[in-house]
Design a protein around this motif. Structure first.
Motif, PDB file in Angstrom:
ATOM      1  N   ARG A  88     -67.485  -4.846  25.926  1.00 60.38           N
ATOM      2  CA  ARG A  88     -66.445  -3.853  25.765  1.00 60.38           C
ATOM      3  C   ARG A  88     -66.095  -3.942  27.769  1.00 60.38           C
ATOM      4  N   LYS A 146     -68.501   0.721  17.853  1.00 62.76           N
ATOM      5  CA  LYS A 146     -66.989  -0.498  17.397  1.00 62.76           C
ATOM      6  C   LYS A 146     -67.618  -2.441  16.908  1.00 62.76           C
ATOM      7  N   ASP A 165     -67.169  -5.395  15.772  1.00 62.11           N
ATOM      8  CA  ASP A 165     -65.968  -5.705  15.030  1.00 62.11           C
ATOM      9  C   ASP A 165     -66.517  -6.558  13.647  1.00 62.11           C
ATOM     10  N   GLN A 180     -62.888  -2.718   5.827  1.00 60.63           N
ATOM     11  CA  GLN A 180     -63.637  -2.215   7.738  1.00 60.63           C
ATOM     12  C   GLN A 180     -63.582  -0.804   7.349  1.00 60.63           C
ATOM     13  N   GLY A 182     -65.185   3.244   9.110  1.00 60.14           N
ATOM     14  CA  GLY A 182     -65.084   3.430  10.292  1.00 60.14           C
ATOM     15  C   GLY A 182     -65.470   5.607  10.097  1.00 60.14           C
ATOM     16  N   GLN A 186     -58.220  -4.492  15.436  1.00 59.01           N
ATOM     17  CA  GLN A 186     -59.103  -4.337  16.448  1.00 59.01           C
ATOM     18  C   GLN A 186     -59.871  -2.873  17.063  1.00 59.01           C
ATOM     19  N   GLY A 187     -61.321  -2.456  16.444  1.00 60.03           N
ATOM     20  CA  GLY A 187     -61.364  -0.828  17.713  1.00 60.03           C
ATOM     21  C   GLY A 187     -60.564   0.189  15.993  1.00 60.03           C
ATOM     22  N   GLY A 199     -62.638   0.157  12.557  1.00 57.47           N
ATOM     23  CA  GLY A 199     -63.450   0.207  12.076  1.00 57.47           C
ATOM     24  C   GLY A 199     -64.540  -1.069  12.843  1.00 57.47           C
ATOM     25  N   THR A 200     -65.681  -1.115  11.311  1.00 52.38           N
ATOM     26  CA  THR A 200     -66.568  -2.849  11.340  1.00 52.38           C
ATOM     27  C   THR A 200     -65.896  -3.350  10.115  1.00 52.38           C
TER      28      THR A 200
END
Length: 286
Positions: free
Chosen positions: A129, A166, A168, A183, A185, A212-213, A215-216
Motif C-alpha cells: 500500500r 485489506k 484483495d 468479499q 470485511g 478494492q479496500g 474486503g477480501t
C-alpha cells in the motif's frame, strides 16, 4: 492441468503446494512442469503439507528444480516470500506464506498474533500500500473458511489479519475442490471473522459491486489433479461463499486465471478438458 495452463499463456503461475505426492519423484514433477510450460516460465511455488516435512517429498528439492524466476523476491522462496510484478511499475504484490502445516522438526511455523511471521506478513501487505501497488494477492496452502473437508488450518487470527490489512485476494489449496467467497470485511457489524459460524455483517457487499479496500475474496483452488473432495452446502460457513465445485457437485479440475490492471482485478475459473464448471468475479479499483 498443465495443458490447460499452457493454453492460457499466463505470465506466471502460483503453485500452492502438494506437488509430487511421493518422496524421490520431485525431479519428475519438475520435468513435467518445464516440459509443458518451458524452463524459463515463472512457476512460482510455496510448500504444501505433503512436502513441508519430507514425508511425500521435500520442498527443498522442488525449489532446486523449479527455482524462483521473479526479480526482486524478498524472503525464503518456497516457504515465505513476496515479489512485486511487474518489476517496474508493479500492479500486484504476490505474498506467499505457510501457516498451519508441519515442517521437518514436527512443528508448525508460528503465524500467531504478534509473532515474527505475523509481523512480516503485515509489513508485506502494508508495504504494498505504501508503494501504491494497486493489488495484493496472498497465496498459502491451507485455507481457513471451507465448505469442504478441512477446518481453519490457517488460523483464525492470521485470517483476520489478512482481512484487516485489506488483502484483495487470498488463494489456497489443500481442500481438493473449488470454493470462492464473497468479499469479506471487518467493521462494526463484524468485529472478527469466526470460523464455523456465519455473520452477515462480515459480507462487504454484493458480488456485482466488489470494490478494492472493502474486503477480501478467499478462493480455494485445490483442483490440480488429485482426486476431488466433496463440498457441503449445509456447512455453517456456506453463506460466505458465492461459488463452489467438488466431487459431489459440478465436479471439475481447473485453474483460476487472474488478470490485473490498474483499475480492476478479475478472475475466472477455467475448467480442464472435459469439465464444464465455471466461475468469475471482478474487483474494481475504488
Amino acid at each position: 492441468m498443465l495443458d490447460t495452463i499452457s493454453g492460457l499463456r499466463p505470465e506466471l503461475n502460483l503453485a500452492l503446494g502438494d506437488f509430487s505426492y511421493e518422496a524421490g519423484r520431485e525431479q519428475e514433477f519438475c520435468d513435467m512442469v518445464t516440459g509443458k510450460l518451458g524452463g524459463d516460465f515463472p512457476y512460482q511455488v510455496v510448500t504444501g503439507n505433503h512436502e513441508s516435512d519430507g514425508h511425500d517429498g521435500d520442498i527443498a528439492n522442488i525449489v532446486n528444480c523449479l527455482p524462483n524466476k521473479l526479480p526482486g523476491l524478498t524472503g525464503e522462496y518456497g516457504i515465505q516470500w513476496y515479489a512485486d510484478y511487474p518489476e517496474r511499475d508493479p500492479l500486484v504484490r504476490f505474498i506467499m506464506v505457510s501457516p498451519g502445516i508441519k515442517f521437518h522438526d514436527g512443528n508448525t511455523l508460528d503465524y500467531s498474533r504478534g509473532s515474527e511471521r505475523w509481523l512480516w506478513t503485515a509489513a508485506a501487505l502494508d508495504g504494498a500500500r505504501s508503494r501504491k501497488i494497486p493489488w495484493t494477492v496472498v497465496g498459502m496452502h491451507t485455507p481457513c473458511l471451507s465448505v469442504g473437508k478441512y477446518d481453519c488450518r490457517a488460523g483464525r487470527d492470521f485470517t483476520n489479519l489478512l482481512i484487516d490489512r485489506k488483502a484483495d485476494l487470498v488463494l489456497s489449496g489443500h481442500d481438493h475442490n473449488y470454493q470462492r467467497s464473497h468479499q469479506l470485511g471487518r467493521g462494526q457489524g463484524c468485529p472478527a471473522l469466526v470460523p464455523d459460524t456465519f455473520s452477515g455483517g462480515c459480507l462487504a457487499g454484493p458480488d456485482n459491486a466488489m470494490v478494492q479496500g472493502a474486503g477480501t475474496v478467499f478462493a480455494t483452488v485445490g483442483t490440480g489433479g488429485v482426486g476431488l473432495y466433496e463440498v457441503n452446502d449445509q456447512d455453517p460457513e456456506s453463506p460466505y461463499f458465492a461459488a463452489w465445485s467438488g466431487k459431489n457437485r459440478d465436479a471439475a479440475l481447473g485453474t483460476l486465471d487472474v488478470t490485473a490492471t490498474a483499475d480492476r482485478l478479475s478472475a475466472r475459473f477455467v475448467p480442464a478438458a472435459d469439465y464444464t464448471f465455471t466461475d468469475s468475479f471482478e474487483i474494481k479499483w475504488k
